[in-house]
Write an enzyme that holds these catalytic residues in place. Structure first.
Site, short mmCIF file in Angstrom:
data_model
loop_
_atom_site.label_atom_id
_atom_site.label_comp_id
_atom_site.label_asym_id
_atom_site.label_seq_id
_atom_site.Cartn_x
_atom_site.Cartn_y
_atom_site.Cartn_z
N CYS A 139 0.84 -1.20 0.00
CA CYS A 139 0.00 0.00 0.00
C CYS A 139 0.87 1.25 0.00
CB CYS A 139 -0.94 -0.01 1.21
SG CYS A 139 -1.99 1.46 1.28
N CYS A 142 -0.45 4.11 2.13
CA CYS A 142 -0.23 3.93 3.57
C CYS A 142 1.24 4.16 3.93
CB CYS A 142 -0.58 2.51 4.01
SG CYS A 142 -2.08 1.84 3.30
N ASP A 143 2.13 3.62 3.16
CA ASP A 143 3.53 3.53 3.60
C ASP A 143 4.52 4.37 2.78
OD1 ASP A 143 2.75 1.73 5.57
OD2 ASP A 143 2.90 0.03 4.21
#
Ligand code: NDP
Length: 315
Positions: A139, A142-143
């Site tokens: 992701c 997300c990261d």
């Protein structure tokens, strides 16, 4: 003979969608029973730091956030149980659900929050760095932030890979995109955008041989051109995999309308499925946003829809 239990609201799945549905359902006196499934806490338990969930100005780890969501659901007496739903029968007004092949539950409403699982390459080295939270992620939204100013690799050639490569290109000095065929699967517009981005290098016909790293995490990847067999090492601190997701919806396919990938089709703007009394929230119906906060939002919608459905039965 299996034991039969009757419940008002059964929630299947324990990610942000399931727990948010539980918080709302419990506070509406629906006495929800929530089954955690195989991965208690869901996909977020494989995420290190969550910095984009409102309310955590300092960030929070994925597992910690799930512990807090569970505690909040239990505070209002959600009955959280471990167990794996193996079969459902949505043929009648009472929805039958079997847990671990033995226990039979008859639910007036069911909220499906079973999520989706990111697909990975399956390499031992990839799984190792994924498990230790050392630079493998599925992701970018997300990261990606953790790799700003650094070099990253992304595997995949679909719309997700293109979107995520473009996202990473704004944060990272360089993004190397590994495409196993000699063409993208993504729509032309998405592929063209990636091709036009200066700091994205696309390697076609390229497979990952091994994710490389040290005790601190990923340092790069060894890749092979599957036409020439030539190998090279690409330095990177982040290795992103964007080769698709699989919604965890197999057990519902005989009853619910699914799209061609298996995502549950909800009535637009609601959490309603094609079966009255059965609602869906989170990634099981969402291949577009896939964020903890959107999953939580749809969990809320599902509980409100379930509450209104029960009220409509009472007349
Ligand atoms: P897709 O299934 O469309 O694409 C998966 C990609 O991963 C393919 O290019 C495939 O390669 C590649 N792949 C699969 N397995 C491997 C492997 N083992 N090694 C290397 N590469 C691999 O998944 P997406 O997540 O990209 O998209 C899912 C759906 O969501 C699609 O319908 C897409 O259009 C949609 N979507 C739309 C967006 C938008 O419109 N903004 C954004 C994101 C997704 P190959 O081509 O060789 O098979």
């Amino acid at each position: 003979m299996s034991e039969i239990e009757r419940v008002k609201c059964l929630i299947i799945g324990s990610g942000p969608a399931g727990y948010t549905a539980a918080i709302y359902a419990a506070r509406a006196n629906m006495a929800p029973v929530l089954y955690e499934g195989m991965q208690p806490g869901g996909q977020l338990t494989t995420t290190n730091e969550v910095e984009n969930f409102p309310g955590y100005p300092e960030g929070v780890t994925g597992p910690e956030m799930m512990v807090q969501l569970r505690a909040q659901a239990e505070r209002f007496n959600t009955d959280v149980r471990s167990g794996w739903v193996t079969k459902v029968d949505f043929s009648g007004p009472i929805h039958k659900v079997w847990v671990d092949e033995t226990k039979e539950i008859h639910a007036e409403t069911v909220i499906i929050s079973t999520g989706a699982s990111a697909k990975y390459l399956g390499l031992e080295s990839e799984q190792h760095y994924l498990k230790i939270g050392g630079g493998v992620s599925a992701c970018a939204v997300c990261d990606g932030f953790f790799y700003r100013g650094q070099e990253t690799i992304i595997v995949g050639a679909g719309d997700s890979a293109c979107e995520e490569a473009h996202y990473l290109s704004k944060l990272c000095t360089k993004v190397t995109m590994l495409v196993r065929k000699d063409e993208f699967r993504a729509s032309k517009i998405m592929a063209d955008r990636v091709k036009k981005t200066e700091n994205i290098e696309i390697l076609f016909n390229t497979d990952t041989v091994e994710v490389l790293g040290d005790a601190h995490g990923v340092t790069g990847a060894k890749v092979r051109n599957n036409v020439t067999n030539e190998e090279q090492i690409i330095p990177a601190t982040g290795f992103f995999v964007a080769i698709g997701h699989k919604p965890n919806t197999d057990i519902f396919k005989d009853w619910l309308e699914l799209d061609e990938t298996g995502y549950i089709i909800n009535k637009p703007g609601t959490s309603k499925t094609n079966i009255p009394g059965v609602f869906v929230s989170g990634d099981a119906a969402d291949h577009v946003y896939r964020q903890a906060i959107t999953a939580a939002g749809t969990g809320c919608m599902a509980a409100l829809d379930a509450e209104r459905y029960l009220a409509s039965l009472e007349g």
